[in-house]
Write an enzyme that holds these catalytic residues in place. Sequence first.
Site, short mmCIF file in Angstrom:
data_model
loop_
_atom_site.label_atom_id
_atom_site.label_comp_id
_atom_site.label_asym_id
_atom_site.label_seq_id
_atom_site.Cartn_x
_atom_site.Cartn_y
_atom_site.Cartn_z
N GLY A 10 2.32 45.71 -38.16
CA GLY A 10 3.04 45.57 -38.88
C GLY A 10 2.17 45.92 -40.16
O GLY A 10 1.84 45.30 -40.61
N THR A 33 3.75 46.64 -41.58
CA THR A 33 3.61 47.53 -42.73
C THR A 33 4.78 47.35 -43.69
O THR A 33 5.83 46.91 -43.28
CB THR A 33 3.60 48.98 -42.21
OG1 THR A 33 2.59 49.10 -41.21
CG2 THR A 33 3.37 49.97 -43.31
N VAL A 34 4.57 47.77 -44.94
CA VAL A 34 5.68 47.85 -45.88
C VAL A 34 5.81 49.28 -46.35
O VAL A 34 4.82 49.99 -46.53
CB VAL A 34 5.51 46.90 -47.10
CG1 VAL A 34 5.62 45.44 -46.66
CG2 VAL A 34 4.21 47.14 -47.84
N SER A 44 -0.32 48.58 -45.69
CA SER A 44 -0.25 47.73 -44.51
C SER A 44 -1.54 46.97 -44.28
O SER A 44 -2.62 47.43 -44.63
CB SER A 44 0.05 48.60 -43.28
OG SER A 44 -0.01 47.86 -42.09
N MET A 76 8.69 52.00 -41.48
CA MET A 76 7.45 51.34 -41.07
C MET A 76 7.64 50.69 -39.70
O MET A 76 8.75 50.53 -39.22
CB MET A 76 7.02 50.30 -42.11
CG MET A 76 8.07 49.28 -42.50
SD MET A 76 8.45 47.98 -41.29
CE MET A 76 6.91 47.11 -41.26
#
Length: 546
Positions: A363, A364-365, A382, A445
């Site tokens: 997991g 990311t933005v 991220s 993402m």
Amino acid sequence: MSPHPRQPVFAPNGAVATSQPLAAAAGLAVLRRGGSAVDAALATAITLTVVQPGSNDIGGDLFAIVWDGHRLHGLNGSGRSPAGLTREVVLAATGGRGAEPTAAHGGDQAVGPAMPARGWLPVTVPGAPAGWRDLHERFGRLPFADLFADAVGYAEHGFPVSPRVAASWDRSVRVHAELVGEEYAEWGRVFTVDGGRAPRAGERWRNPDAAGTLRRIAATGAVDFYTGQLAGTLVEHAARTGGVLGGDDLAGHRSTWVDPVRAGYRGHEVWELPPNGQGVAALLALNILDGVELAALDPAERLHWQIEAVKLGFADAHAYVADPERVTVPTAELLTPEYAAARRALVTDTAGTPAPGDPARGGTVYLCAADADGMMVSLIQSNYLGFGSYVVPTGLGFGLQNRGAGFSLDPAHPNVVAPGKRPFHTIIPGFLTRGGEPVGPFGVMGGHMQPQGHVQVVSATVDDALDPQAALDRPRWYWHAGRALLVEPGLAAGGDGVERLRARGHEITVEADPSAFGYGQAIWRLPGGGYVAGSEPRADGCAVGH
């Protein structure tokens, strides 16, 4: 997705789209004060480290594509491994076995021992603070320190946690509870409340230590993070708790300006950054699909082609993507029409499990922003895998990424772990043009989902003429390995397409958890001026404009 889907946002002067509303508002405020799209993107990104900390943090990496009004620029803001990190060090620390392969290690390359996903071993030098500075130096208008105001305010005074963030935070607390070691202790102090739980949706949460760190980055143009007091604290924490990260590793960090690479798709050009990111997987798939008349196919056959093209793209990405400063990555050869034709010929009527090809023989933005002058930004940053390594330096209020989990332990693989090397990276910003003219930035993402999300959003936009919001609303599928395929309930409800895919050998599971299918954003330029923007319906965020 919903019986009442979101509507696209139309804006005459500029727009911002991301996965958390407070961060989107921070970017919009910068646009309204006369900041550039890069200023807005940076204010958004910096605020996201506070308001969505599991998905990204000060100790993470970033990549960006910028349309400056005339051409594209790419920034690789990923960090390198410490000088003390070798394959032998990893094997010695893990009893010679490495870690058990998991979904974290990417598709069907997860065979044999893998890099650990938590603790100090997968920690690479954080590239985000330097990336913020370098983007601002080239494209910013407002003072650098001004871009930190909202982030510092939320960290200092608190903010109500949004629902999706709270849910993922709760899962991360359960992961942390299983981790044993002094290096994990500070995470519990900083990122849990009332003795060990995650903040609930709507509950106010503060991180004053992060506010102090952000102030020092803002005041010094990130110099303090790499050679000053912040760097010293980070290095001391590593020495005390078993890390190999040293002062020279931080001081030697540099971002890299790169030229984006492209694939043609039905009169459009889709742009990604070159390796060490996995953007080539999306381009490989689109090159394959560009030779197929998808509009003439029934829905099940169309999905079959997309899925098989993505599998072929991943097979090559996992075989060849590595740090181009350390090995030769055959990016140009992978993206030739001849190679796409050869790979296209491998697609049959049944689900396959392809091997990589040989391009040498032929997991990311996520957030995006646009301003009134035509500048547009596609930016992704991220930690990786939800709070990254779970290592938090004492008193600094941020977690360190675990991007080194993307290395291979196979000594013959180009992505094998080594000192001073950038790992295979999952986070990829995208950009779409048509005949060389900008359409706009986009991204989805979510680890292994990202190239697949790019393919699905591009197809919805180009093949079906959907606006950004409608393209993001469309039900998605997700392939990880083998013939297994996850599909959203909305896709399963669309006639007999799922059963027809099963008849082709796809092993389908209907998955109701929206987090399995990534979180995307997109902004397209309107022909008459202004923008239309969309934001991921599976996340808390929004698109905003003025």
